[in-house]
Design a protein around this motif. Structure first.
Motif: not given
Length: 373
Positions: A42-58
């Motif tokens: 999740l962090d790797s993907f979000s860092d690559e694409h500049g996504i601020a909101g990060r969640y491990q639970n829907l």
């Protein structure tokens, strides 16, 4: 036009395609959050694409991120429950295929949409290219004439290593083989262009791959408009192609591509004596945009702006899923299956393997193929 807040659930390979296509939509949408059970991914993907909101639970994502639309980019067995949770929370859903692993599961969407007032749509991007829209408007019309004969082939190649992921090639995780997971895009487009199917006679087999499901299926299909089509779904074909051909009274419509098409992948061949009329009506249409996720995203945003039902919504997605179920039911029972026949209580309503019948039939076929001559 408003800017829609998008959340991605699942950060695997298909999610990157969603990110790239949302970016091309410009101000129509922005990705505000991503969700994945794997924190590092999740962090790797979000860092690559500049996504601020990060969640491990829907559940947390829906409560805190408050997206307008959730894109489901998770493995197939997770789609339906995640879609229902989003819909009941009042959030629109765009789900990768297949939308569910059975008709029984899919039919749970109706209540979820009613509870939350949100809509479900399935990623069937081949419907949305300009040439597809042109063909849809012309097939059955005065100039092209009635559709008579058609074929729809998804001839792909997946080596044994493709199935190293433990959920691939299983009924419980994917709901089936190439019929559910690969050919569904092509025959969805065929159904989109030809309208309601009437009856299916099919076969399915496990020819070469070490899976629980089929690796090949083929069907003969009759449509309400009288057209007859063949449909083949294969993971055994070294020269990969995706093809649709529809022979109308006065013109043949052909599409040959692999995983997505441009206008150049379409060929229109007029019958003798109809050259001028066929060329004229085809050239009247805008033919700039090919298929792809972006085309469907834009159509979705346009529908929401206008307060219209989402394209590739629950009703039409169900028709495609029902067609897949009918292929399996026919293949594993040896009988033709009519549209509307698979209802609650039918062996293939609750699963594409027909309460285990498909597994038994395929195991018997594999045993027969393995016996020495």
């Amino acid at each position: 036009m408003r800017t829609y807040k998008i959340a991605l659930v699942g950060t695997g390979g298909i999610a990157a395609i969603h990110v790239a296509n949302v970016a091309q939509a410009g101000s129509r949408a922005e990705i505000v959050a991503a969700c994945d059970v794997d924190a590092a991914r999740l962090d790797s993907f979000s860092d690559e694409h500049g996504i601020a909101g990060r969640y491990q639970n829907l559940t947390q994502l829906l409560a805190e991120g408050k997206p307008d639309i959730v894109h489901l980019c998770t493995p197939p067995m997770m789609h339906i429950d995640q879609a229902i949770e989003c819909l009941e929370a009042g959030v629109h859903v765009l789900s990768e295929k297949p939308p569910a692993l059975s008709l029984a599961d899919f039919d749970r969407l109706e209540n979820a949409q009613a509870v939350g007032g949100a809509q479900f749509s399935c990623v069937f991007q081949h419907r949305f290219g300009d040439a597809s829209a042109a063909a849809l408007s012309l097939i059955g019309g005065q100039v092209f004439g009635r559709p008579l004969v058609a074929r729809c082939d998804t001839l792909w190649y997946r080596p044994d290593a493709y199935f190293d992921l433990p959920w691939r090639g299983t009924w419980s995780a994917e709901g089936g083989g190439p019929t559910m997971g690969h050919g569904i895009h092509q025959f969805d487009l065929l159904l989109h262009l030809l309208g309601p199917w009437q009856e299916v006679t099919a076969i399915a087999s496990r020819q070469a791959r070490a899976t629980s499901t089929e690796d090949l299926s083929a069907a003969l299909v009759k449509f309400d408009n009288g057209a007859v089509a063949t449909v083949i779904n294969s993971l055994l074909s070294p020269r990969e192609t995706s093809d649709i051909r529809i022979d109308c009274e006065f013109a043949t419509v052909e599409l040959s591509h692999l995983y997505g098409y441009s206008t150049d992948n379409w060929t229109i061949t007029p019958a003798p004596g109809h050259e001028e009329a066929v060329a004229a009506v085809w050239e009247e249409h805008s033919l700039a945009r090919g298929s792809g996720h972006l085309a469907q995203f834009i159509a979705m945003y346009d529908a929401l702006d206008a307060g219209r039902p989402l394209p590739a919504g629950a009703e039409s997605a169900r028709q495609t899923l029902e067609f897949a179920a009918a292929m399996y039911a026919s293949a594993f029972t040896g009988a033709s299956v009519r549209r509307g026949e698979i209802v609650p209580g039918h062996a293939f309503y609750a699963g594409m393997d027909g309460e285990g019948l498909g597994t038994r039939v395929l195991d018997e076929t594999a045993l027969t193929l393995a016996l020495p001559a």
